[in-house]
Design an enzyme around this catalytic site. Structure first.
Site, short mmCIF file in Angstrom:
data_model
loop_
_atom_site.label_atom_id
_atom_site.label_comp_id
_atom_site.label_asym_id
_atom_site.label_seq_id
_atom_site.Cartn_x
_atom_site.Cartn_y
_atom_site.Cartn_z
N ASP A 46 0.84 -1.20 0.00
CA ASP A 46 0.00 0.00 0.00
C ASP A 46 0.87 1.25 0.00
OD1 ASP A 46 -2.90 1.16 0.71
OD2 ASP A 46 -1.39 2.26 1.88
N TYR A 51 3.13 9.68 -0.16
CA TYR A 51 4.26 9.07 0.55
C TYR A 51 5.59 9.30 -0.16
CZ TYR A 51 0.29 6.43 2.54
OH TYR A 51 -0.91 6.07 3.10
N LYS A 76 -2.76 5.98 -4.39
CA LYS A 76 -3.88 6.86 -4.08
C LYS A 76 -3.66 8.25 -4.69
CE LYS A 76 -3.75 4.67 0.51
NZ LYS A 76 -2.34 4.53 0.89
N HIS A 109 -7.62 9.37 -1.64
CA HIS A 109 -6.96 9.29 -0.34
C HIS A 109 -7.83 9.87 0.79
CE1 HIS A 109 -2.57 9.16 1.32
NE2 HIS A 109 -3.44 8.90 2.27
N LEU A 191 -1.92 -0.58 13.89
CA LEU A 191 -1.29 -0.69 15.23
C LEU A 191 -1.34 0.67 15.94
CD1 LEU A 191 1.92 -2.66 14.07
CD2 LEU A 191 -0.26 -3.61 14.88
N ILE A 229 -2.87 -3.50 6.80
CA ILE A 229 -1.61 -3.17 6.13
C ILE A 229 -0.60 -2.58 7.10
CG2 ILE A 229 -2.43 -2.91 3.74
CD1 ILE A 229 -2.96 0.10 4.39
N LYS A 231 2.62 -1.24 8.75
CA LYS A 231 3.84 -0.70 8.15
C LYS A 231 5.05 -1.03 9.01
CE LYS A 231 7.13 2.71 8.22
NZ LYS A 231 7.93 3.21 9.37
N SER A 232 6.11 -1.48 8.38
CA SER A 232 7.39 -1.54 9.07
C SER A 232 8.50 -1.52 8.04
CB SER A 232 7.50 -2.81 9.92
OG SER A 232 8.76 -2.80 10.57
N VAL A 233 9.60 -0.88 8.42
CA VAL A 233 10.80 -0.93 7.58
C VAL A 233 11.85 -1.83 8.25
CG1 VAL A 233 10.41 1.30 6.48
CG2 VAL A 233 11.71 1.21 8.62
N ARG A 237 10.35 -7.16 12.09
CA ARG A 237 8.92 -6.84 12.31
C ARG A 237 8.09 -7.18 11.08
NH1 ARG A 237 9.53 -0.87 15.06
NH2 ARG A 237 9.89 -1.56 17.20
N ASN A 241 4.93 -9.54 11.50
CA ASN A 241 3.57 -9.08 11.22
C ASN A 241 2.79 -9.99 10.27
OD1 ASN A 241 4.18 -6.97 12.89
ND2 ASN A 241 4.46 -5.45 11.26
P1 NDP Z 1 0.99 1.28 11.78
O1 NDP Z 1 -0.14 1.20 12.73
O2 NDP Z 1 1.14 0.25 10.73
O3 NDP Z 1 2.32 1.37 12.66
C1 NDP Z 1 3.57 1.56 12.08
C2 NDP Z 1 4.56 1.81 13.20
O4 NDP Z 1 4.62 0.67 14.07
C3 NDP Z 1 5.96 2.05 12.72
O5 NDP Z 1 6.56 2.99 13.60
C4 NDP Z 1 6.64 0.68 12.86
O6 NDP Z 1 8.02 0.84 13.11
C5 NDP Z 1 5.92 0.12 14.09
N1 NDP Z 1 5.77 -1.34 14.04
C6 NDP Z 1 5.42 -2.09 12.97
N2 NDP Z 1 5.36 -3.39 13.29
C7 NDP Z 1 5.69 -3.48 14.59
C8 NDP Z 1 5.83 -4.56 15.49
N3 NDP Z 1 5.62 -5.81 15.10
N4 NDP Z 1 6.18 -4.28 16.79
C9 NDP Z 1 6.40 -3.02 17.19
N5 NDP Z 1 6.29 -1.95 16.37
C10 NDP Z 1 5.94 -2.18 15.08
O7 NDP Z 1 0.91 2.76 11.15
P2 NDP Z 1 0.87 3.45 9.72
O8 NDP Z 1 0.36 4.82 9.96
O9 NDP Z 1 2.14 3.33 8.99
O10 NDP Z 1 -0.27 2.66 8.93
C11 NDP Z 1 -0.03 1.52 8.12
C12 NDP Z 1 -0.19 1.86 6.65
O11 NDP Z 1 -1.50 2.37 6.39
C13 NDP Z 1 0.70 3.02 6.18
O12 NDP Z 1 2.04 2.66 6.05
C14 NDP Z 1 0.01 3.39 4.91
O13 NDP Z 1 0.33 2.47 3.88
C15 NDP Z 1 -1.44 3.31 5.32
N6 NDP Z 1 -1.98 4.60 5.80
C16 NDP Z 1 -3.02 5.15 5.09
C17 NDP Z 1 -3.56 6.34 5.48
C18 NDP Z 1 -4.69 6.91 4.71
O14 NDP Z 1 -5.08 8.05 4.96
N7 NDP Z 1 -5.26 6.18 3.77
C19 NDP Z 1 -3.05 7.11 6.62
C20 NDP Z 1 -1.96 6.44 7.34
C21 NDP Z 1 -1.49 5.23 6.92
P3 NDP Z 1 9.22 0.54 12.04
O15 NDP Z 1 8.76 0.86 10.66
O16 NDP Z 1 10.31 1.44 12.52
O17 NDP Z 1 9.55 -0.91 12.21
#
Ligand code: NDP
Length: 274
Positions: A46, A51, A76, A109, A191, A229, A231-233, A237, A241
């Site tokens: 996604d 982004y 989007k 979006h 999350l 969906i 997110k993690s880099v 993780r 996930n």
């Molecule tokens: P998430 O709820 O997916 O959380 C991401 C955060 O949690 C990052 O800081 C990541 O750290 C951390 N994380 C991930 N996995 C773990 C784990 N197993 N344990 C502990 N910490 C973890 O937030 P997002 O806001 O990124 O939402 C997910 C996706 O949704 C986005 O990436 C995007 O694609 C979409 N989105 C869409 C929106 C919209 O308006 N349509 C708005 C916001 C998001 P790290 O990366 O450092 O590992």
């Protein structure tokens, strides 16, 4: 490898129920994260124009040995490109950045109701789908009253509504509307950007199943029927996930997680964003 099951959309396509989010990842981070994820079995990514990492996502797709037809790529159009012609131009630019001939899912979006252009923008998405350039089209951050306007003024029902959704904000009303109208609900910030994880209820369930709090929350989404969906880099993780298909939560677990609801959002209320 672990593969997520797929869910049927109202247009006949199928979407992997779990995918990788890449918000706030740079091009380079997104390229690495998508490559790691696809090697682990993820088949759904996604991204969004906002982004600024469609190029990185596209590079990972091009480098992958997984055929394009097995990957599900979403992008989007942001609200600075609403309107029929502008949305089409934004879509065309996204395709070029992604290096793709089509996307699997293209979303509005945000409705940005103050601009009052989301209906016109939706008509552009209908045309993009008719042209075969987006297999499925949908919306994001649409409240039921925004969806009602589309239902009254346009012809294609969105396949997906991607909304902020996590244990603090279970979005009961929107999920019920989506369900009643054949729209699949997709959870963003599943999350709560990691902030929901530090909680004794989740620790307890994690201990019960030998899983992590993040895996418990992702499993909760799957039990609700959401597309999710996270997110993690971080490679460990990304692996954690998707490792959520060897256990299930029961009714009493779901009831415990329901106690975490606070109504708190990590993002804006769609009625007041643009
Ligand atoms: P998430 O709820 O997916 O959380 C991401 C955060 O949690 C990052 O800081 C990541 O750290 C951390 N994380 C991930 N996995 C773990 C784990 N197993 N344990 C502990 N910490 C973890 O937030 P997002 O806001 O990124 O939402 C997910 C996706 O949704 C986005 O990436 C995007 O694609 C979409 N989105 C869409 C929106 C919209 O308006 N349509 C708005 C916001 C998001 P790290 O990366 O450092 O590992």
């Amino acid at each position: 490898m672990i593969f997520a099951p797929t869910i049927a959309l109202n247009d006949g396509a199928r979407i992997p129920q779990l995918g990788l989010g890449v918000y706030k990842a740079t091009d380079e981070q997104a390229e690495n994260a998508v490559s790691v994820a696809v090697d682990l079995g993820y088949r759904h990514v996604d991204t969004a124009t906002l982004y600024a990492n469609e190029t990185g996502v596209g590079r990972a797709v091009a480098a992958s040995s997984v055929p394009r037809s097995e990957l599900f790529i979403t992008t989007k159009v942001f609200q600075d490109r609403h309107g029929y012609d502008e949305a089409r131009r934004s879509f065309d630019e996204s395709l070029v950045r992604l290096g793709l001939e089509y996307v699997d899912l293209f979303l509005i979006h945000w409705p940005a109701p103050a601009q009052n252009l989301y209906v016109e923008t939706w008509r552009a998405l209908e045309k993009i789908q008719a042209d075969g350039l987006a297999r499925s089209i949908g919306v994001s951050n649409f409240h039921p009253h925004h969806l009602e306007r589309l239902a009254n003024e346009t012809s294609v029902v969105p396949s997906i509504n991607q909304v902020e959704l996590h244990p603090w904000l279970p979005q009961r009303e929107t999920r019920a509307y989506d369900d009643a109208h054949g729209i699949v609900t997709e959870a963003w910030s599943p999350l709560a950007r990691g902030r929901v994880l530090d909680n004794p209820v989740l620790d307890e369930l994690a201990a019960k199943y030998g899983k992590t709090p993040a895996q418990i929350v992702i499993r909760w989404h799957l039990e609700l029927g959401n597309v999710v969906i996270p997110k993690s880099v971080t490679p460990s993780r990304i692996a954690e996930n998707i490792d959520v298909f060897d256990f299930a939560l029961d009714e009493s677990d779901l009831a415990r997680i329901a106690t975490l609801e606070t109504g708190e959002r990590t993002g804006r209320d769609p009625d007041f964003n643009g």
